[in-house]
Design a protein around this motif. Structure first.
Motif, PDB file in Angstrom:
ATOM      1  N   LYS A  35      -7.676   1.268  -2.059  1.00  0.00           N
ATOM      2  CA  LYS A  35      -7.790  -0.091  -1.824  1.00  0.00           C
ATOM      3  C   LYS A  35      -8.213  -0.824  -3.236  1.00  0.00           C
ATOM      4  CE  LYS A  35     -10.111  -1.322   1.922  1.00  0.00           C
ATOM      5  NZ  LYS A  35     -11.178  -1.576   2.728  1.00  0.00           N
ATOM      6  N   LEU A  36      -7.414  -1.926  -3.472  1.00  0.00           N
ATOM      7  CA  LEU A  36      -7.609  -2.666  -4.792  1.00  0.00           C
ATOM      8  C   LEU A  36      -7.823  -4.150  -4.247  1.00  0.00           C
ATOM      9  CD1 LEU A  36      -7.609  -3.068  -7.603  1.00  0.00           C
ATOM     10  CD2 LEU A  36      -5.151  -3.482  -7.440  1.00  0.00           C
ATOM     11  N   VAL A  37      -9.253  -4.429  -4.225  1.00  0.00           N
ATOM     12  CA  VAL A  37      -9.626  -5.700  -3.673  1.00  0.00           C
ATOM     13  C   VAL A  37      -9.515  -6.557  -4.723  1.00  0.00           C
ATOM     14  CG1 VAL A  37     -11.715  -7.015  -2.790  1.00  0.00           C
ATOM     15  CG2 VAL A  37     -11.341  -4.505  -2.068  1.00  0.00           C
ATOM     16  N   VAL A  38      -9.056  -8.008  -4.216  1.00  0.00           N
ATOM     17  CA  VAL A  38      -9.170  -9.187  -5.259  1.00  0.00           C
ATOM     18  C   VAL A  38      -9.774 -10.090  -4.602  1.00  0.00           C
ATOM     19  CG1 VAL A  38      -7.591 -10.862  -6.328  1.00  0.00           C
ATOM     20  CG2 VAL A  38      -6.720  -8.401  -5.804  1.00  0.00           C
ATOM     21  N   GLY A  39     -10.708 -10.898  -5.239  1.00  0.00           N
ATOM     22  CA  GLY A  39     -11.627 -11.851  -4.672  1.00  0.00           C
ATOM     23  C   GLY A  39     -10.942 -13.241  -4.617  1.00  0.00           C
ATOM     24  N   PHE A  40      -9.621 -13.401  -4.612  1.00  0.00           N
ATOM     25  CA  PHE A  40      -9.103 -14.580  -4.677  1.00  0.00           C
ATOM     26  C   PHE A  40      -7.949 -14.477  -3.655  1.00  0.00           C
ATOM     27  CE2 PHE A  40     -11.278 -14.192  -8.796  1.00  0.00           C
ATOM     28  CZ  PHE A  40     -11.711 -15.509  -9.087  1.00  0.00           C
ATOM     29  N   ALA A  42      -4.097 -14.938  -1.956  1.00  0.00           N
ATOM     30  CA  ALA A  42      -2.615 -14.451  -2.458  1.00  0.00           C
ATOM     31  C   ALA A  42      -2.012 -15.504  -3.172  1.00  0.00           C
ATOM     32  CB  ALA A  42      -1.912 -14.241  -1.102  1.00  0.00           C
ATOM     33  N   GLY A  43      -1.407 -15.325  -4.326  1.00  0.00           N
ATOM     34  CA  GLY A  43      -0.612 -16.139  -5.151  1.00  0.00           C
ATOM     35  C   GLY A  43      -1.517 -16.618  -6.128  1.00  0.00           C
ATOM     36  N   SER A  44      -2.508 -16.260  -6.284  1.00  0.00           N
ATOM     37  CA  SER A  44      -3.694 -16.639  -7.449  1.00  0.00           C
ATOM     38  C   SER A  44      -3.129 -15.793  -8.357  1.00  0.00           C
ATOM     39  CB  SER A  44      -5.095 -16.558  -7.040  1.00  0.00           C
ATOM     40  OG  SER A  44      -5.407 -15.274  -6.689  1.00  0.00           O
ATOM     41  N   SER A  45      -3.735 -16.224  -9.614  1.00  0.00           N
ATOM     42  CA  SER A  45      -3.496 -15.423 -10.853  1.00  0.00           C
ATOM     43  C   SER A  45      -3.992 -14.146 -10.982  1.00  0.00           C
ATOM     44  CB  SER A  45      -4.201 -16.067 -12.132  1.00  0.00           C
ATOM     45  OG  SER A  45      -3.810 -15.432 -13.385  1.00  0.00           O
ATOM     46  N   PRO A  46      -5.226 -13.768 -10.308  1.00  0.00           N
ATOM     47  CA  PRO A  46      -5.714 -12.452 -10.295  1.00  0.00           C
ATOM     48  C   PRO A  46      -4.908 -11.493  -9.286  1.00  0.00           C
ATOM     49  CG  PRO A  46      -7.607 -13.795 -10.315  1.00  0.00           C
ATOM     50  CD  PRO A  46      -6.374 -14.573 -10.079  1.00  0.00           C
ATOM     51  N   ASP A  47      -4.464 -12.391  -8.150  1.00  0.00           N
ATOM     52  CA  ASP A  47      -3.816 -11.451  -7.082  1.00  0.00           C
ATOM     53  C   ASP A  47      -2.398 -11.220  -7.719  1.00  0.00           C
ATOM     54  OD1 ASP A  47      -3.160 -11.290  -4.195  1.00  0.00           O
ATOM     55  OD2 ASP A  47      -1.351 -12.428  -4.687  1.00  0.00           O
ATOM     56  N   LEU A  48      -2.034 -12.031  -8.347  1.00  0.00           N
ATOM     57  CA  LEU A  48      -0.507 -11.565  -8.946  1.00  0.00           C
ATOM     58  C   LEU A  48      -0.559 -10.191  -9.979  1.00  0.00           C
ATOM     59  CD1 LEU A  48       0.747 -15.214  -9.700  1.00  0.00           C
ATOM     60  CD2 LEU A  48       1.568 -13.654  -7.867  1.00  0.00           C
ATOM     61  N   THR A  49      -1.683 -10.392 -10.849  1.00  0.00           N
ATOM     62  CA  THR A  49      -1.790  -9.221 -11.680  1.00  0.00           C
ATOM     63  C   THR A  49      -1.913  -8.068 -10.784  1.00  0.00           C
ATOM     64  OG1 THR A  49      -2.830 -10.619 -13.349  1.00  0.00           O
ATOM     65  CG2 THR A  49      -3.344  -8.465 -13.400  1.00  0.00           C
ATOM     66  N   ALA A  50      -2.815  -8.104  -9.602  1.00  0.00           N
ATOM     67  CA  ALA A  50      -3.098  -6.866  -8.956  1.00  0.00           C
ATOM     68  C   ALA A  50      -1.936  -6.259  -8.204  1.00  0.00           C
ATOM     69  CB  ALA A  50      -4.228  -7.319  -7.889  1.00  0.00           C
ATOM     70  N   ARG A  51      -1.111  -7.114  -7.753  1.00  0.00           N
ATOM     71  CA  ARG A  51       0.179  -6.571  -7.085  1.00  0.00           C
ATOM     72  C   ARG A  51       1.277  -6.172  -8.140  1.00  0.00           C
ATOM     73  NH1 ARG A  51      -0.180  -8.038  -1.920  1.00  0.00           N
ATOM     74  NH2 ARG A  51      -1.818  -9.604  -1.315  1.00  0.00           N
ATOM     75  N   LEU A  52       0.947  -6.759  -9.216  1.00  0.00           N
ATOM     76  CA  LEU A  52       2.054  -6.154 -10.412  1.00  0.00           C
ATOM     77  C   LEU A  52       1.635  -4.571 -10.938  1.00  0.00           C
ATOM     78  CD1 LEU A  52       4.058  -6.670 -12.516  1.00  0.00           C
ATOM     79  CD2 LEU A  52       2.427  -7.716 -13.909  1.00  0.00           C
ATOM     80  N   LEU A  53       0.253  -4.624 -10.686  1.00  0.00           N
ATOM     81  CA  LEU A  53      -0.169  -2.982 -11.151  1.00  0.00           C
ATOM     82  C   LEU A  53      -0.175  -2.128  -9.920  1.00  0.00           C
ATOM     83  CD1 LEU A  53      -3.698  -4.063 -12.819  1.00  0.00           C
ATOM     84  CD2 LEU A  53      -1.578  -3.379 -14.009  1.00  0.00           C
ATOM     85  N   ALA A  54      -0.252  -2.639  -8.718  1.00  0.00           N
ATOM     86  CA  ALA A  54      -0.259  -1.894  -7.453  1.00  0.00           C
ATOM     87  C   ALA A  54       0.890  -0.721  -7.310  1.00  0.00           C
ATOM     88  CB  ALA A  54      -0.414  -2.765  -6.277  1.00  0.00           C
ATOM     89  N   GLU A  55       2.011  -1.193  -7.456  1.00  0.00           N
ATOM     90  CA  GLU A  55       3.388  -0.327  -7.444  1.00  0.00           C
ATOM     91  C   GLU A  55       3.171   0.861  -8.170  1.00  0.00           C
ATOM     92  OE1 GLU A  55       8.229  -0.364  -6.818  1.00  0.00           O
ATOM     93  OE2 GLU A  55       7.134  -2.170  -6.916  1.00  0.00           O
ATOM     94  N   GLU A  68      -6.146  -6.021  -1.275  1.00  0.00           N
ATOM     95  CA  GLU A  68      -6.737  -6.791  -0.164  1.00  0.00           C
ATOM     96  C   GLU A  68      -7.304  -7.823  -0.702  1.00  0.00           C
ATOM     97  OE1 GLU A  68     -10.694  -5.666   2.519  1.00  0.00           O
ATOM     98  OE2 GLU A  68      -8.776  -4.163   2.744  1.00  0.00           O
ATOM     99  N   ASN A  69      -7.059  -9.041  -0.244  1.00  0.00           N
ATOM    100  CA  ASN A  69      -7.798 -10.293  -0.694  1.00  0.00           C
ATOM    101  C   ASN A  69      -9.011 -10.580  -0.028  1.00  0.00           C
ATOM    102  OD1 ASN A  69      -4.522 -10.760  -0.933  1.00  0.00           O
ATOM    103  ND2 ASN A  69      -5.515 -11.775  -2.428  1.00  0.00           N
ATOM    104  N   LYS A  70     -10.045 -10.755  -0.730  1.00  0.00           N
ATOM    105  CA  LYS A  70     -11.347 -11.192  -0.061  1.00  0.00           C
ATOM    106  C   LYS A  70     -11.938 -12.321  -0.766  1.00  0.00           C
ATOM    107  CE  LYS A  70     -13.070  -6.888   1.917  1.00  0.00           C
ATOM    108  NZ  LYS A  70     -13.332  -7.081   3.235  1.00  0.00           N
ATOM    109  N   ALA A  71     -11.232 -13.678  -0.644  1.00  0.00           N
ATOM    110  CA  ALA A  71     -11.303 -14.709  -1.438  1.00  0.00           C
ATOM    111  C   ALA A  71     -12.695 -15.414  -1.094  1.00  0.00           C
ATOM    112  CB  ALA A  71     -10.207 -15.828  -1.336  1.00  0.00           C
ATOM    113  N   GLY A  72     -13.177 -16.068  -1.981  1.00  0.00           N
ATOM    114  CA  GLY A  72     -14.476 -16.983  -1.915  1.00  0.00           C
ATOM    115  C   GLY A  72     -15.511 -16.750  -2.911  1.00  0.00           C
ATOM    116  N   ALA A  73     -16.383 -17.807  -3.299  1.00  0.00           N
ATOM    117  CA  ALA A  73     -17.393 -17.717  -4.157  1.00  0.00           C
ATOM    118  C   ALA A  73     -16.887 -17.407  -5.594  1.00  0.00           C
ATOM    119  CB  ALA A  73     -18.452 -17.006  -3.664  1.00  0.00           C
ATOM    120  N   GLY A  74     -15.622 -17.883  -5.964  1.00  0.00           N
ATOM    121  CA  GLY A  74     -15.062 -17.705  -7.374  1.00  0.00           C
ATOM    122  C   GLY A  74     -14.914 -16.282  -7.525  1.00  0.00           C
TER     123      GLY A  74
END
Length: 324
Positions: A35-40, A42-55, A68-74
């Motif tokens: 599981k690769l958790v992103v605190g932002f 979908a479509g945010s810059s960190p999310d795009l980077t995570a999805r680029l690395l995932a495959e 897995e996106n768990k957004a909030g609190a920066g």
């Protein structure tokens, strides 16, 4: 005698087999989806980077890597979720604030980045762009000379108190001897609107946002906050070329893990991630997103965390910055 020898051989074989099984179990991690958790969102810059690395990471590990996106609190909600994970199959893609000054800026933060998380790899870095309204006449050193003369008559915009743009501008103020007043906005889109409308006279923006407006003629760029010119925006000078000495400020993203993840797994991840981000096609995609590839060892990321934590905590304390 032969029976005793035979039993000894069988016993030795069993011991070797058990040892081999243990070693195999240790080297076949992960044993299930990672599981690769992103605190932002979908479509945010960190999310795009995570999805680029995932495959590519999934292919290298032989197990699915699920973003897995768990957004909030920066990003701190996601970072907290990673810090609490005990399954040895959860890691996180985080921004620098989550791994450095989160607890210093807000003591109520539910995790301590220096105690509850461990570095895996610095993925990518980017300077910020000092952007001003398109109507601004002065450039380079002349801009800062004019800003010094105007003192607190000028304003600067940020996407919120305690953000890198806010802390970075306070650092820039100290280095450049200028005194613009902070005007916080809900996000960078509103900062850009404020710049275009003249409500604020300067802001530090990510290159991906700033350069689109600069090329469209709506904003002007004074320079970047890296020590030298950056491949992310090679056409722009560094602020050092405009006379601001001793400033090195970058935003970055990195992969971190719960402090309890075995070191062997951390090193395996770091090695794979460093190889993946250096692939020409991945490097170019990351550059297109406005980032310069890093791909460090855990120790390299740890050094970056320590350096940035010291610099930003100093800014927070000197300016008595408190979260909203």
């Amino acid at each position: 005698m032969r029976h005793i020898q035979r039993r000894s051989v069988i016993a030795a074989a069993i011991v070797l087999a058990c040892g081999a099984s243990t070693a195999l179990a240790q080297t076949t991690w992960p044993s299930r989806p990672l599981k690769l958790v992103v605190g932002f969102p979908a479509g945010s810059s960190p999310d795009l980077t995570a999805r680029l690395l995932a495959e590519p990471l999934s292919q290298a590990l032989g197990q699915p890597v699920i973003v897995e996106n768990k957004a909030g609190a920066g990003g701190n909600i996601g970072a907290d979720a990673v810090s609490r994970a005990t399954d040895d199959h959860t890691i996180g893609l985080m921004i620098n604030g989550n791994l450095t000054i989160a607890k210093i800026l807000n003591p109520a933060t539910t995790y301590d980045p220096l105690k509850d998380l461990q570095p895996v790899s610095l993925i990518a870095v980017s300077p910020l762009v000092l952007a001003v309204p398109a109507s601004t006449v002065a450039s380079g050193k002349a801009f800062f000379d004019d800003a010094k003369a105007q003192g607190d008559k000028l304003n600067y915009g940020t996407p919120g108190v305690g953000t890198v743009a806010h802390l970075g501008m306070e650092l820039l103020k100290a280095k450049a001897g200028i005194a613009p007043v902070h005007v916080p906005y809900p996000g960078n889109p509103q900062v850009i609107t404020g710049l275009i409308g003249g409500q604020v006279q300067m802001a530090l923006l990510p290159p991906g946002l700033a350069m689109a407006q600069v090329k469209g003629g709506k904003l002007k760029a004074i320079g970047v906050t890296s020590a030298g010119r950056s491949s992310v925006a090679p056409e722009l000078p560094s602020l050092a070329e405009a006379g601001v000495q001793g400033l090195q400020l970058e935003i970055w993203n990195a992969v971190a893990a719960p402090v309890g993840l075995p070191k062997a797994h951390v090193r395996k991840l770091a090695s794979l991630l460093a190889e993946i981000v250096r692939r020409p096609e991945v490097r170019q995609k990351i550059l297109n997103q406005g980032w310069q590839v890093a791909g460090t060892s855990p120790e390299g990321l740890a050094r970056r965390i320590a350096t940035d934590t010291a610099a930003m905590s100093d800014v927070i304390q000197k300016n008595n910055i408190k979260p909203n």
